[in-house]
Design an enzyme around this catalytic site. Structure first.
Site, mmCIF file in Angstrom:
data_model
loop_
_atom_site.group_PDB
_atom_site.id
_atom_site.type_symbol
_atom_site.label_atom_id
_atom_site.label_comp_id
_atom_site.label_asym_id
_atom_site.label_seq_id
_atom_site.Cartn_x
_atom_site.Cartn_y
_atom_site.Cartn_z
ATOM 1 N N GLU A 89 0.843 -1.192 0.000
ATOM 2 C CA GLU A 89 0.000 0.000 0.000
ATOM 3 C C GLU A 89 0.882 1.246 0.000
ATOM 4 O O GLU A 89 0.410 2.355 0.183
ATOM 5 C CB GLU A 89 -0.949 -0.005 1.193
ATOM 6 C CG GLU A 89 -0.282 -0.100 2.534
ATOM 7 C CD GLU A 89 -1.294 -0.252 3.660
ATOM 8 O OE1 GLU A 89 -1.820 0.780 4.070
ATOM 9 O OE2 GLU A 89 -1.525 -1.383 4.112
ATOM 10 N N CYS A 121 -3.700 -3.343 4.242
ATOM 11 C CA CYS A 121 -2.855 -4.434 4.763
ATOM 12 C C CYS A 121 -3.337 -5.811 4.332
ATOM 13 O O CYS A 121 -2.669 -6.813 4.605
ATOM 14 C CB CYS A 121 -2.802 -4.374 6.287
ATOM 15 S SG CYS A 121 -2.333 -2.766 6.899
ATOM 16 N N THR A 164 3.201 3.661 15.649
ATOM 17 C CA THR A 164 2.816 2.397 15.003
ATOM 18 C C THR A 164 3.308 2.330 13.556
ATOM 19 O O THR A 164 2.653 1.739 12.699
ATOM 20 C CB THR A 164 1.279 2.182 15.073
ATOM 21 O OG1 THR A 164 0.617 3.253 14.381
ATOM 22 C CG2 THR A 164 0.787 2.151 16.500
ATOM 23 N N HIS A 250 -3.389 -10.084 12.082
ATOM 24 C CA HIS A 250 -2.733 -8.874 11.565
ATOM 25 C C HIS A 250 -2.360 -8.016 12.772
ATOM 26 O O HIS A 250 -3.179 -7.777 13.656
ATOM 27 C CB HIS A 250 -3.688 -8.119 10.628
ATOM 28 C CG HIS A 250 -3.203 -6.743 10.293
ATOM 29 N ND1 HIS A 250 -1.974 -6.518 9.710
ATOM 30 C CD2 HIS A 250 -3.748 -5.509 10.503
ATOM 31 C CE1 HIS A 250 -1.793 -5.218 9.547
ATOM 32 N NE2 HIS A 250 -2.853 -4.588 10.028
ATOM 33 N N LYS A 259 -6.294 -7.748 21.653
ATOM 34 C CA LYS A 259 -7.710 -7.345 21.579
ATOM 35 C C LYS A 259 -8.488 -8.301 20.668
ATOM 36 O O LYS A 259 -9.624 -8.672 20.960
ATOM 37 C CB LYS A 259 -7.814 -5.914 21.017
ATOM 38 C CG LYS A 259 -7.332 -4.818 21.953
ATOM 39 C CD LYS A 259 -7.428 -3.470 21.230
ATOM 40 C CE LYS A 259 -6.706 -2.363 21.965
ATOM 41 N NZ LYS A 259 -7.314 -2.008 23.248
ATOM 42 N N ASN A 314 4.613 -1.875 12.538
ATOM 43 C CA ASN A 314 3.627 -2.298 11.540
ATOM 44 C C ASN A 314 4.297 -2.397 10.167
ATOM 45 O O ASN A 314 4.874 -1.427 9.682
ATOM 46 C CB ASN A 314 2.462 -1.293 11.484
ATOM 47 C CG ASN A 314 1.256 -1.840 10.724
ATOM 48 O OD1 ASN A 314 1.317 -2.934 10.170
ATOM 49 N ND2 ASN A 314 0.180 -1.081 10.705
ATOM 50 N N SER A 347 -7.568 -2.224 6.139
ATOM 51 C CA SER A 347 -8.505 -1.120 6.348
ATOM 52 C C SER A 347 -9.260 -0.828 5.066
ATOM 53 O O SER A 347 -8.792 -1.091 3.963
ATOM 54 C CB SER A 347 -7.737 0.129 6.783
ATOM 55 O OG SER A 347 -7.273 -0.047 8.094
HETATM 56 N N1 CAA Z 1 0.710 3.112 30.895
HETATM 57 C C1 CAA Z 1 0.199 1.962 30.352
HETATM 58 N N2 CAA Z 1 -0.780 1.968 29.393
HETATM 59 C C2 CAA Z 1 -1.242 3.153 28.974
HETATM 60 C C3 CAA Z 1 -0.764 4.383 29.493
HETATM 61 C C4 CAA Z 1 0.272 4.323 30.496
HETATM 62 N N3 CAA Z 1 0.789 5.421 31.028
HETATM 63 N N4 CAA Z 1 -1.407 5.382 28.876
HETATM 64 C C5 CAA Z 1 -2.276 4.819 27.991
HETATM 65 N N5 CAA Z 1 -2.170 3.483 28.054
HETATM 66 C C6 CAA Z 1 -2.887 2.478 27.250
HETATM 67 C C7 CAA Z 1 -4.342 2.830 26.972
HETATM 68 O O1 CAA Z 1 -5.188 2.437 28.035
HETATM 69 C C8 CAA Z 1 -4.588 2.039 25.688
HETATM 70 O O2 CAA Z 1 -4.787 0.682 25.996
HETATM 71 P P1 CAA Z 1 -6.236 -0.013 25.721
HETATM 72 O O3 CAA Z 1 -6.562 0.240 24.280
HETATM 73 O O4 CAA Z 1 -5.987 -1.456 26.009
HETATM 74 O O5 CAA Z 1 -7.181 0.662 26.642
HETATM 75 C C9 CAA Z 1 -3.242 2.118 24.967
HETATM 76 O O6 CAA Z 1 -2.278 2.477 25.972
HETATM 77 C C10 CAA Z 1 -3.207 3.163 23.868
HETATM 78 O O7 CAA Z 1 -3.643 4.377 24.402
HETATM 79 P P2 CAA Z 1 -4.600 5.331 23.565
HETATM 80 O O8 CAA Z 1 -5.710 4.557 22.956
HETATM 81 O O9 CAA Z 1 -4.943 6.492 24.391
HETATM 82 O O10 CAA Z 1 -3.542 5.738 22.403
HETATM 83 P P3 CAA Z 1 -3.673 6.756 21.224
HETATM 84 O O11 CAA Z 1 -4.825 7.660 21.345
HETATM 85 O O12 CAA Z 1 -2.334 7.358 21.119
HETATM 86 O O13 CAA Z 1 -3.974 5.822 19.937
HETATM 87 C C11 CAA Z 1 -3.757 4.168 18.269
HETATM 88 C C12 CAA Z 1 -3.500 4.520 19.735
HETATM 89 C C13 CAA Z 1 -5.230 4.410 17.937
HETATM 90 C C14 CAA Z 1 -3.453 2.704 18.063
HETATM 91 C C15 CAA Z 1 -2.837 5.076 17.374
HETATM 92 O O14 CAA Z 1 -1.505 4.746 17.619
HETATM 93 C C16 CAA Z 1 -3.149 4.923 15.907
HETATM 94 O O15 CAA Z 1 -3.999 5.632 15.365
HETATM 95 N N6 CAA Z 1 -2.405 4.009 15.175
HETATM 96 C C17 CAA Z 1 -2.610 3.776 13.738
HETATM 97 C C18 CAA Z 1 -3.898 3.035 13.452
HETATM 98 C C19 CAA Z 1 -3.860 1.573 13.790
HETATM 99 O O16 CAA Z 1 -2.831 0.960 13.956
HETATM 100 N N7 CAA Z 1 -5.068 0.956 13.865
HETATM 101 C C20 CAA Z 1 -5.183 -0.467 14.139
HETATM 102 C C21 CAA Z 1 -6.428 -1.060 13.524
HETATM 103 S S1 CAA Z 1 -6.494 -0.711 11.753
HETATM 104 C C22 CAA Z 1 -5.367 -1.804 11.049
HETATM 105 O O17 CAA Z 1 -5.008 -2.765 11.656
HETATM 106 C C23 CAA Z 1 -4.854 -1.512 9.676
HETATM 107 C C24 CAA Z 1 -3.494 -0.977 9.817
HETATM 108 O O18 CAA Z 1 -2.528 -1.727 9.802
HETATM 109 C C25 CAA Z 1 -3.321 0.462 10.001
#
Ligand code: CAA
Length: 426
Positions: A89, A121, A164, A250, A259, A314, A347
């Site tokens: 991609e 992906c 990521t 994935h 999850k 990733n 996605s």
């Molecule tokens: N200590 C320990 N854990 C902590 C913490 C701390 N101090 N602070 C936060 N956390 C935990 C949170 O509780 C959360 O865990 P849970 O989901 O189990 O509750 C985790 O850390 C992440 O925290 P946030 O959700 O607040 O993080 P964020 O807002 O920065 O977003 C994300 C995380 C959405 C994955 C972001 O990195 C992102 O957008 N990544 C790209 C998208 C992606 O990878 N999506 C996956 C599905 S889509 C897909 O799979 C296709 C692809 O390849 C892209």
């Protein structure tokens, strides 16, 4: 092992080749630089390092390197390859496919059909399915397919998705009578138009609705499992967690696999309760008893495949197969004859659940994947070096070379890209 039907050839993954760029960034350093709690990344996302491509590596060189390694280590002759599919991609041109550059770099025969595949992906798995069907149909005439999944995951610097990112490639030889993983013909598919992750034509960095993308992934897992179940025509009453010796997902970041596994277990637990299973009826999926069973199941079935993903980040199309490469290299011997479930998500979205079995002698087929050696030779970048590599990469790259792979970007002239080869991998 199952009996073979004389009418249906045994088809699957014959060999796996892996390639990682020679640079990495420790994510605790990036977290400190971005003023983000280190534990959020190491524990919350489960990620430790990400692979970083230097400006003279792109999806052509990553993919060609993985492919050259699998041809060399698998002792597969070029003339045996009748189909080359490159899934990515993060292509280098909107019209000219990555696959034709790889075809030239590998010196594949001119009667080898080749094209590039795109669906975020998922397209690596699309390639595996197309290749398997090509062989089952008889059109392969005894030849093999080479499926290459290659990507550089790039988001905006300082965005939450920055943690990521990653880079790498996996090349899979798909053949009749595979020496590694025989694939079952029944799979489960789910597709739905969602805007969870996208990259407009004028951007090198992906855009993402992060939290929504997690929901889309899990909804697609549900849909693919439902379709898989109906494809088994009633033969699928044994839960996957009981049937399979490993479940691979994935992995955009390792916690996502956790999850996903939890979702699969919740489904199975609720089904068991509906069937009248005494234990599942007594304890709901919100109970400590379920949580304990889920952690044990995750540790046994999922965690063993995640070691490399934690250290590369990733790799988009390659991500699921990075997990397979790591598991196969370490566990193929003990998993011979055992079923492995694989879930691919792209996605946008399209997803597929499928399964396979490690065949007799598969440990020998994984002996030269070389993940540990690829990790050891990486140089760790400072945050400033990483940012500079990413900026140059986002401009389309800069010709240059190091001694990591067998080819590199040699020149860019008139929007044309030229690559050079050095010695073939042994
Ligand atoms: N200590 C320990 N854990 C902590 C913490 C701390 N101090 N602070 C936060 N956390 C935990 C949170 O509780 C959360 O865990 P849970 O989901 O189990 O509750 C985790 O850390 C992440 O925290 P946030 O959700 O607040 O993080 P964020 O807002 O920065 O977003 C994300 C995380 C959405 C994955 C972001 O990195 C992102 O957008 N990544 C790209 C998208 C992606 O990878 N999506 C996956 C599905 S889509 C897909 O799979 C296709 C692809 O390849 C892209």
């Amino acid at each position: 092992m199952r009996e073979q039907s004389p009418l249906r050839p045994r088809v699957g993954i014959d060999r796996i080749g892996l390639y990682l760029p020679g640079y990495a960034l420790a994510l605790d350093e990036l977290a400190r630089a971005r003023d983000v709690p280190v534990d959020k990344i190491l524990l919350g996302l489960g990620a430790q390092k990400m692979a970083v491509a230097p400006p003279w590596e792109d999806t052509v060189t990553l993919g060609a390197n993985a492919a050259a390694r699998v041809l060399a280590s698998g002792r597969v002759a070029r003339e045996e390859i009748g189909l080359l599919l490159v899934a990515t991609e993060t292509a280098v041109d909107h019209a000219k496919p990555v696959s034709i550059f790889v075809h030239e770099l590998l010196e594949l025969p001119s009667n080898c059909r080749t094209f590039e595949l795109k669906h975020a992906c998922y397209s690596g798995t699309a390639g595996v399915m197309i290749a398997s069907d090509w062989i089952r149909s008889g059109a392969a005439r005894g030849r093999k397919a080479l499926v290459v999944a290659t990507d550089i995951a790039r988001y905006d610097l300082r965005s939450s998705a920055e943690f990521t990112q990653g880079a790498g490639a996996v090349a899979l030889v798909v053949s009749e009578s595979p020496r590694l993983l025989e694939l079952d013909p029944v799979t489960g598919v789910y597709a739905s138009n969602v805007y969870d992750f996208w990259r407009p034509l004028d951007r090198r960095e992906a855009l993402v609705d992060g939290k929504y993308s997690l929901d889309c992934y899990l909804a697609a897992l549900d849909g693919a499992l439902d379709d898989y179940r109906s494809g088994l025509n009633g033969a699928g009453s044994i839960p996957l967690t009981a049937r399979c010796a490993a479940l691979l997902y994935h992995t955009p970041f390792p916690k996502m696999a956790h999850k996903a596994h939890l979702r699969l277990l919740e489904r199975e637990w609720n089904e068991a309760a509906r069937r009248g299973d005494e234990y599942a009826s007594r304890f709901s999926t919100g109970s400590p008893e379920f949580a304990q069973a889920a952690e044990q199941s995750y540790a046994a079935l999922v965690e063993p495949a995640l070691g490399l993903a934690r250290l590369t980040g990733n790799t988009y199309t390659a991500s699921l197969y990075v997990c397979l490469a790591w598991l196969a290299e370490r566990r193929a011997r003990e998993l011979v004859g055992r079923e492995v479930g694989l879930f691919s998500y792209g996605s946008g979205c399209c997803a597929e659940f499928f399964s396979g079995r490690f065949v007799d002698g598969s440990a020998a087929a994984t002996a030269e994947i070389g993940a540990a050696e690829l990790l050891e030779r990486r140089r760790e970048l400072s945050v400033a070096e990483y940012e500079s590599f990413m900026r140059e990469g986002a401009q389309g790259g800069t010709p240059g070379r190091d001694d990591t792979g067998f080819c590199h970007l040699a020149a860019v002239r008139d929007h044309k890209r030229f690559y050079e080869r050095s010695a073939w991998p042994r």
